[in-house]
Write a protein that holds these residues in place. Sequence first.
Motif, short mmCIF file in Angstrom:
data_model
loop_
_atom_site.label_atom_id
_atom_site.label_comp_id
_atom_site.label_asym_id
_atom_site.label_seq_id
_atom_site.Cartn_x
_atom_site.Cartn_y
_atom_site.Cartn_z
N GLN A 19 1.22 -1.43 0.03
CA GLN A 19 0.32 0.35 0.17
C GLN A 19 0.59 1.09 -0.37
OE1 GLN A 19 -3.47 0.23 -0.43
NE2 GLN A 19 -3.24 -2.08 -1.05
N ILE A 20 2.01 0.84 0.55
CA ILE A 20 2.94 2.37 0.14
C ILE A 20 4.12 2.51 -0.35
CG2 ILE A 20 4.57 3.09 1.86
CD1 ILE A 20 4.11 2.32 4.37
N VAL A 21 4.39 1.24 -0.94
CA VAL A 21 4.80 1.03 -2.26
C VAL A 21 4.29 1.11 -3.40
CG1 VAL A 21 6.65 -0.36 -3.88
CG2 VAL A 21 7.08 -0.39 -1.55
N ARG A 22 2.84 0.65 -3.87
CA ARG A 22 2.11 1.24 -5.20
C ARG A 22 1.91 3.04 -5.17
NH1 ARG A 22 -2.73 2.43 -4.82
NH2 ARG A 22 -3.11 0.81 -6.60
N ASP A 23 2.17 3.56 -4.06
CA ASP A 23 1.82 4.86 -4.41
C ASP A 23 3.24 5.90 -5.36
OD1 ASP A 23 0.76 7.04 -3.88
OD2 ASP A 23 0.57 7.59 -1.80
N PHE A 24 3.22 5.95 -6.26
CA PHE A 24 3.72 6.20 -7.35
C PHE A 24 4.50 7.70 -6.69
CE2 PHE A 24 5.30 7.67 -11.64
CZ PHE A 24 6.38 7.15 -11.42
N GLY A 25 3.44 8.31 -6.64
CA GLY A 25 4.26 9.66 -6.02
C GLY A 25 4.55 9.94 -5.01
N ALA A 26 3.95 9.00 -3.88
CA ALA A 26 4.39 9.32 -2.12
C ALA A 26 6.74 8.53 -2.16
CB ALA A 26 3.81 8.71 -1.51
N ILE A 27 6.64 8.42 -2.82
CA ILE A 27 8.35 8.48 -3.14
C ILE A 27 8.73 9.34 -1.96
CG2 ILE A 27 9.42 8.66 -5.08
CD1 ILE A 27 11.24 6.45 -5.27
N ASP A 28 8.87 10.17 -1.97
CA ASP A 28 9.48 11.45 -0.67
C ASP A 28 9.07 10.41 0.27
OD1 ASP A 28 6.69 12.06 -1.70
OD2 ASP A 28 7.44 14.19 -0.95
N ASP A 29 8.24 9.88 1.04
CA ASP A 29 7.57 9.60 2.04
C ASP A 29 8.88 8.92 2.36
OD1 ASP A 29 5.88 10.99 2.27
OD2 ASP A 29 4.18 9.03 1.80
N TYR A 30 9.63 7.89 1.92
CA TYR A 30 10.61 6.95 2.06
C TYR A 30 12.35 6.98 2.13
CZ TYR A 30 8.27 4.17 -1.45
OH TYR A 30 7.93 3.31 -1.99
N VAL A 31 12.37 7.60 0.63
CA VAL A 31 13.35 7.79 0.41
C VAL A 31 14.00 9.54 0.54
CG1 VAL A 31 14.95 7.37 -2.30
CG2 VAL A 31 12.67 6.64 -1.46
N PRO A 32 14.87 8.59 1.55
CA PRO A 32 15.78 10.00 2.32
C PRO A 32 16.40 11.34 1.04
CG PRO A 32 16.49 7.94 3.35
CD PRO A 32 16.01 7.37 1.87
N PRO A 33 17.32 10.42 -0.08
CA PRO A 33 17.69 11.92 -1.19
C PRO A 33 16.57 12.66 -2.21
CG PRO A 33 18.87 9.86 -1.12
CD PRO A 33 18.03 9.59 -0.37
N ILE A 34 15.03 11.88 -1.84
CA ILE A 34 14.08 12.61 -2.56
C ILE A 34 13.88 13.91 -1.40
CG2 ILE A 34 11.95 12.64 -3.93
CD1 ILE A 34 13.42 9.87 -4.63
#
Length: 143
Positions: A19-34
């Motif tokens: 449910q977290i990964v599938r949200d294409f627009g929310a990668i900044d929630d868990y990838v620190p360099p973003i």
Amino acid sequence: MASVKEQIEIPAPADAVWQIVRDFGAIDDYVPPITSACLSGEGLGAERTLTLADGGEVTERLTGRDEADRTLRYTLVEGPLPVKNYEGRLSVDSIDASSCAVTWASTFDVVDPPEEAVAATFSELYAAGLAGLKQRCIPRSAQ
């Protein structure tokens, strides 16, 4: 063609992590360099513009989302890295009822060698992102 693959085990159910990964627009929630992600469009063909900690921007396009296999696929539209024909994939595989493995992989052609340095950059990004995803998925009481 170069390839990179990183994987992590997360002590959380696969469906919850998906449910977290599938949200294409929310990668900044868990990838620190973003530092931010801006999504335009919906579904396949949607694009996200990612702002990196160094101020650079990367645009990626969603090319596949398989709910049954819990797999997300995307391509790099433009960005500062010296690659072309970049195809990325994030997948979530169940290990048991309370844990899963998340794999982040890609293939690409390196435009400006050395290939090892470019691959190492992606490997570091994926490892940091997967660690951030794990941290986000583990209840605070279990950390």
